[in-house]
Design a protein around this motif. Structure first.
Motif, PDB file in Angstrom:
ATOM      1  N   TRP A 142       4.517  16.678 -11.887  1.00  0.00           N
ATOM      2  CA  TRP A 142       3.333  16.557 -11.033  1.00  0.00           C
ATOM      3  C   TRP A 142       2.219  15.777 -11.725  1.00  0.00           C
ATOM      4  O   TRP A 142       1.369  15.174 -11.056  1.00  0.00           O
ATOM      5  CB  TRP A 142       2.822  17.938 -10.634  1.00  0.00           C
ATOM      6  CG  TRP A 142       3.563  18.528  -9.471  1.00  0.00           C
ATOM      7  CD1 TRP A 142       4.566  19.444  -9.521  1.00  0.00           C
ATOM      8  CD2 TRP A 142       3.357  18.208  -8.093  1.00  0.00           C
ATOM      9  NE1 TRP A 142       5.018  19.724  -8.250  1.00  0.00           N
ATOM     10  CE2 TRP A 142       4.285  18.987  -7.352  1.00  0.00           C
ATOM     11  CE3 TRP A 142       2.496  17.359  -7.414  1.00  0.00           C
ATOM     12  CZ2 TRP A 142       4.368  18.929  -5.972  1.00  0.00           C
ATOM     13  CZ3 TRP A 142       2.569  17.305  -6.028  1.00  0.00           C
ATOM     14  CH2 TRP A 142       3.493  18.075  -5.320  1.00  0.00           C
ATOM     15  N   LEU A 143       2.228  15.750 -13.051  1.00  0.00           N
ATOM     16  CA  LEU A 143       1.199  15.014 -13.775  1.00  0.00           C
ATOM     17  C   LEU A 143       1.365  13.503 -13.629  1.00  0.00           C
ATOM     18  O   LEU A 143       0.433  12.745 -13.925  1.00  0.00           O
ATOM     19  CB  LEU A 143       1.228  15.389 -15.260  1.00  0.00           C
ATOM     20  CG  LEU A 143       0.897  16.851 -15.577  1.00  0.00           C
ATOM     21  CD1 LEU A 143       1.069  17.121 -17.064  1.00  0.00           C
ATOM     22  CD2 LEU A 143      -0.522  17.194 -15.127  1.00  0.00           C
ATOM     23  N   LEU A 144       2.531  13.076 -13.174  1.00  0.00           N
ATOM     24  CA  LEU A 144       2.753  11.650 -12.956  1.00  0.00           C
ATOM     25  C   LEU A 144       2.155  11.176 -11.620  1.00  0.00           C
ATOM     26  O   LEU A 144       1.928   9.977 -11.442  1.00  0.00           O
ATOM     27  CB  LEU A 144       4.249  11.331 -12.973  1.00  0.00           C
ATOM     28  CG  LEU A 144       4.982  11.599 -14.280  1.00  0.00           C
ATOM     29  CD1 LEU A 144       6.477  11.334 -14.111  1.00  0.00           C
ATOM     30  CD2 LEU A 144       4.409  10.735 -15.397  1.00  0.00           C
ATOM     31  N   PHE A 215      -3.204  21.360  -1.806  1.00  0.00           N
ATOM     32  CA  PHE A 215      -3.814  20.152  -2.354  1.00  0.00           C
ATOM     33  C   PHE A 215      -2.760  19.245  -2.978  1.00  0.00           C
ATOM     34  O   PHE A 215      -2.780  18.023  -2.775  1.00  0.00           O
ATOM     35  CB  PHE A 215      -4.875  20.505  -3.393  1.00  0.00           C
ATOM     36  CG  PHE A 215      -5.425  19.299  -4.103  1.00  0.00           C
ATOM     37  CD1 PHE A 215      -6.299  18.440  -3.453  1.00  0.00           C
ATOM     38  CD2 PHE A 215      -5.044  19.006  -5.404  1.00  0.00           C
ATOM     39  CE1 PHE A 215      -6.790  17.301  -4.092  1.00  0.00           C
ATOM     40  CE2 PHE A 215      -5.535  17.882  -6.048  1.00  0.00           C
ATOM     41  CZ  PHE A 215      -6.402  17.030  -5.398  1.00  0.00           C
ATOM     42  N   ARG A 216      -1.840  19.820  -3.738  1.00  0.00           N
ATOM     43  CA  ARG A 216      -0.818  18.994  -4.380  1.00  0.00           C
ATOM     44  C   ARG A 216       0.033  18.267  -3.341  1.00  0.00           C
ATOM     45  O   ARG A 216       0.342  17.077  -3.507  1.00  0.00           O
ATOM     46  CB  ARG A 216       0.071  19.853  -5.290  1.00  0.00           C
ATOM     47  CG  ARG A 216      -0.625  20.336  -6.540  1.00  0.00           C
ATOM     48  CD  ARG A 216       0.395  20.798  -7.591  1.00  0.00           C
ATOM     49  NE  ARG A 216       1.240  21.879  -7.092  1.00  0.00           N
ATOM     50  CZ  ARG A 216       0.948  23.172  -7.212  1.00  0.00           C
ATOM     51  NH1 ARG A 216      -0.198  23.545  -7.780  1.00  0.00           N
ATOM     52  NH2 ARG A 216       1.772  24.091  -6.762  1.00  0.00           N
ATOM     53  N   VAL A 217       0.397  18.956  -2.278  1.00  0.00           N
ATOM     54  CA  VAL A 217       1.208  18.316  -1.241  1.00  0.00           C
ATOM     55  C   VAL A 217       0.418  17.207  -0.535  1.00  0.00           C
ATOM     56  O   VAL A 217       0.926  16.101  -0.323  1.00  0.00           O
ATOM     57  CB  VAL A 217       1.699  19.365  -0.223  1.00  0.00           C
ATOM     58  CG1 VAL A 217       2.355  18.682   0.979  1.00  0.00           C
ATOM     59  CG2 VAL A 217       2.695  20.317  -0.879  1.00  0.00           C
ATOM     60  N   GLY A 218      -0.830  17.511  -0.162  1.00  0.00           N
ATOM     61  CA  GLY A 218      -1.649  16.497   0.500  1.00  0.00           C
ATOM     62  C   GLY A 218      -1.923  15.305  -0.388  1.00  0.00           C
ATOM     63  O   GLY A 218      -1.844  14.150   0.048  1.00  0.00           O
ATOM     64  N   TYR A 219      -2.228  15.574  -1.649  1.00  0.00           N
ATOM     65  CA  TYR A 219      -2.521  14.496  -2.599  1.00  0.00           C
ATOM     66  C   TYR A 219      -1.279  13.643  -2.838  1.00  0.00           C
ATOM     67  O   TYR A 219      -1.358  12.411  -2.872  1.00  0.00           O
ATOM     68  CB  TYR A 219      -3.016  15.107  -3.903  1.00  0.00           C
ATOM     69  CG  TYR A 219      -3.452  14.109  -4.942  1.00  0.00           C
ATOM     70  CD1 TYR A 219      -4.702  13.494  -4.877  1.00  0.00           C
ATOM     71  CD2 TYR A 219      -2.614  13.783  -6.006  1.00  0.00           C
ATOM     72  CE1 TYR A 219      -5.099  12.587  -5.837  1.00  0.00           C
ATOM     73  CE2 TYR A 219      -3.008  12.883  -6.976  1.00  0.00           C
ATOM     74  CZ  TYR A 219      -4.245  12.285  -6.888  1.00  0.00           C
ATOM     75  OH  TYR A 219      -4.642  11.379  -7.843  1.00  0.00           O
TER      76      TYR A 219
END
Length: 249
Positions: A142-144, A215-219
């Protein structure tokens, strides 16, 4: 002469505006209209376009700092979204104020683009910091995502500017072969399709910041859209530039 009052300034801005070519519905129907009263108010109180640019930078970079330094929560999400969205509105207002004051300048354009370029890089760097510090990530991959998002956003921003500059230089040199004609009214569907890569939509996506998984999914969805559009834009831009022939002198 420039208008002398708030109402007159608003009236003038509604009558004259930038081209809508390559502009999404958010920028056309929300951000530019939000910038009009800000530009009119700035004219009345005697601000210059560079003052508005710097105020936009203060709001935007404050929001970016909150992303990187403050643990996500409902208050953080609202604060970040408001700071980024208001900063973006003022980013539109500085150009409108320059038109009202009849004092557009290369220095003002340079400052505006430098602030924009820095915010594109800093925003996704801040998300990377936030993911690392505050999120319980299901995988380190996810950091990528912020790095990919940052790359695509920079390519879109710088590639669009470079293409416009090269085509403008070719037209100034007298080229008429391959130079694109003026598009009177861009179709509505195009403005709708461009929504995922509008910076304003990215600003409002931070309302999800309090819900980490959402947020992670939307981002990530917006990041994927930016990657796809960056590749498509690059192909279109190259074809436009390759079609231009500069006459020999």
């Amino acid at each position: 002469m420039p208008p002398t009052g708030f109402t007159a300034a608003l009236r003038e801005l509604r009558g004259v505006g930038k081209s809508s070519r390559g502009v999404s519905l958010y920028s056309r129907w929300i951000n530019r209209p939000l910038g009009r009263p800000a530009a009119a108010a700035a004219l009345v109180v005697g601000l210059r376009p560079n003052h508005v640019t710097l105020l936009s930078a203060v709001l935007t970079y404050s929001g970016i700092a909150v992303i990187a330094l403050v643990s996500p929560g409902p208050g953080t999400a609202v604060a970040v979204t408001c700071l980024l969205a208001l900063g973006f509105a003022l980013d539109s207002a500085d150009g409108q104020l320059a038109r009202l004051r009849r004092e557009a300048s290369p220095a003002g354009e340079w400052l505006d683009h430098m602030v924009d370029c820095a915010k594109v890089v800093a925003l996704h760097a801040a998300v990377l910091i936030s993911l690392y510090r505050f999120h319980d990530l299901p995988a380190e991959g996810w950091l990528l995502v912020p790095l990919a998002f940052q790359t695509a956003a920079v390519v879109i921003f710088c590639g669009g500017l470079l293409t416009d500059k090269l085509l403008s230089a070719a037209r100034a040199a007298g080229d008429t072969t391959g130079a694109p004609g003026r598009e009177a009214s861009p179709p509505l569907w195009r403005a709708l399709v461009l929504l995922p890569v509008d910076y304003g939509v990215v600003c409002w996506s931070f309302l999800l910041l309090a819900q980490a998984s959402w947020f992670r999914v939307g981002y990530a969805t917006l990041a994927a859209a930016h990657l796809l559009f960056a590749a498509a834009f690059a192909l279109v831009w190259y074809r436009r530039v390759a079609a231009v022939t500069v006459p020999r002198r």
